[in-house]
Design a protein around this motif. Structure first.
Motif, PDB file in Angstrom:
ATOM      1  N   UNK A 183     -20.562  83.046 -34.028  1.00  0.00           N
ATOM      2  CA  UNK A 183     -19.759  81.771 -33.792  1.00  0.00           C
ATOM      3  C   UNK A 183     -20.577  80.876 -32.811  1.00  0.00           C
ATOM      4  N   UNK A 184     -21.007  81.332 -31.928  1.00  0.00           N
ATOM      5  CA  UNK A 184     -21.677  80.326 -30.708  1.00  0.00           C
ATOM      6  C   UNK A 184     -22.827  79.819 -31.357  1.00  0.00           C
ATOM      7  N   UNK A 235     -29.961  83.211 -39.296  1.00  0.00           N
ATOM      8  CA  UNK A 235     -28.560  83.007 -39.228  1.00  0.00           C
ATOM      9  C   UNK A 235     -27.652  83.554 -40.135  1.00  0.00           C
ATOM     10  N   UNK A 236     -28.108  83.743 -41.664  1.00  0.00           N
ATOM     11  CA  UNK A 236     -27.610  84.357 -42.492  1.00  0.00           C
ATOM     12  C   UNK A 236     -27.755  85.917 -42.440  1.00  0.00           C
ATOM     13  N   UNK A 237     -28.738  86.512 -41.787  1.00  0.00           N
ATOM     14  CA  UNK A 237     -28.530  87.976 -41.574  1.00  0.00           C
ATOM     15  C   UNK A 237     -27.565  88.103 -40.360  1.00  0.00           C
ATOM     16  N   UNK A 238     -27.437  87.430 -39.604  1.00  0.00           N
ATOM     17  CA  UNK A 238     -26.467  87.660 -38.375  1.00  0.00           C
ATOM     18  C   UNK A 238     -25.122  87.558 -39.074  1.00  0.00           C
ATOM     19  N   UNK A 239     -24.671  86.694 -40.260  1.00  0.00           N
ATOM     20  CA  UNK A 239     -23.640  86.379 -40.808  1.00  0.00           C
ATOM     21  C   UNK A 239     -23.127  87.777 -41.491  1.00  0.00           C
ATOM     22  N   UNK A 240     -24.225  88.327 -42.243  1.00  0.00           N
ATOM     23  CA  UNK A 240     -24.042  89.591 -42.919  1.00  0.00           C
ATOM     24  C   UNK A 240     -23.615  90.786 -42.064  1.00  0.00           C
ATOM     25  N   UNK A 241     -24.120  90.854 -40.750  1.00  0.00           N
ATOM     26  CA  UNK A 241     -23.977  91.736 -39.642  1.00  0.00           C
ATOM     27  C   UNK A 241     -22.540  91.874 -39.341  1.00  0.00           C
ATOM     28  N   UNK A 242     -22.297  90.217 -39.053  1.00  0.00           N
ATOM     29  CA  UNK A 242     -20.939  89.875 -38.236  1.00  0.00           C
ATOM     30  C   UNK A 242     -19.951  90.388 -39.503  1.00  0.00           C
TER      31      UNK A 242
END
Length: 256
Positions: A199-200, A179-186
């Protein structure tokens, strides 16, 4: 109601203790711990760090895998063996049955975590790497995420086959740690699709990386009491949500 739930939880605890799958998974865990000790001998300079890091990894994976496999079979086994119909013919509601089963398996996971914690305490004292408080916090984080995954697995087992439950639980566990990696990518991407997916996932799945406190031993992170309290509450809310949904689905499930 309390007596019925307690008796079901007690019987579930005893049944799992006699389950061969539990001991097979424990044997695999100890074999992996043996590999961890052997690998540590290859690096004399950082033997303590390597051993502790790998041991924590093995214990974490072991608790999660045990939680998933036991939780996936919790409902399906009772339905397939027709023992559920027999039990529900007594003055026991479906909700009481399910809550009792969940509590029984929760106690197993808690006992396993405590047992694994003793192993980690021993290694920490032997190598002089990390304090007792740091080890306790790391194992507490592992317990929180394992109970979340266990609750999720039980929820999925109310309407999916065992194989699909195991597959989806493992997938969600991995996504929860990414999740944290996806947050950085986003944050670095301009595409709306990435933001929408994140967000989903953020609101639809638990962020398990919040319970990843393994860096405590290396001194890379610091945990405050406020943060620990927030993560504990966050974990409890996810567990309550999954159990609540499980009860709703199980009450409507056709078990004939």
């Amino acid at each position: 109601m309390t007596n019925s739930v307690f008796l079901i939880a007690k019987n579930t605890f005893r049944e799992i203790l006699r389950d061969k799958i539990l001991y097979a998974l424990l044997v695999v865990s100890f074999l992996m711990l043996g590999v961890a000790s052997a690998m540590a001998q290859l690096s004399f300079a950082e033997q303590a760090k390597i051993t502790m890091d790998f041991t924590i990894f093995v214990l974490n994976v072991s608790v999660i895998i045990i939680s998933i496999f036991l939780g996936a079979q919790l409902i399906n086994r009772e339905v397939e063996n027709k023992t559920l119909l027999t039990l529900l013919s007594h003055p026991v509601s479906r909700s009481q049955f399910l809550i009792g089963k969940i509590l029984g398996i929760f106690f197993i996971v808690i006992c396993l975590t405590i047992f694994f914690s003793l192993i980690l305490f021993f290694q920490s004292g032997y190598y002089g790497y990390g304090s007792m408080a740091e080890v306790a916090l790391i194992m507490y984080g592992i317990l929180l995420e394992s109970i979340i995954i266990l609750s999720l697995t039980i929820f999925l087992s109310c309407f999916l086959r065992v194989s699909l439950v195991v597959t989806m639980s493992i997938t969600i566990y991995l996504v929860g740690h990414w999740m944290e990696s996806l947050k950085e990518i986003t944050s670095t991407s301009t595409g709306e699709s990435y933001t929408g997916v994140y967000t989903l996932l953020k609101y639809g799945l638990p962020n398990l990386e919040m319970m990843n406190w393994k860096s405590l031993l290396a001194g890379n992170i610091e945990l405050t009491q406020v943060f620990i309290g927030k993560v504990s509450l966050y974990s409890i809310l996810w567990v309550v949500l999954y159990i609540f949904l499980s009860i709703i689905i199980f009450n409507k499930k056709d078990i004939s």
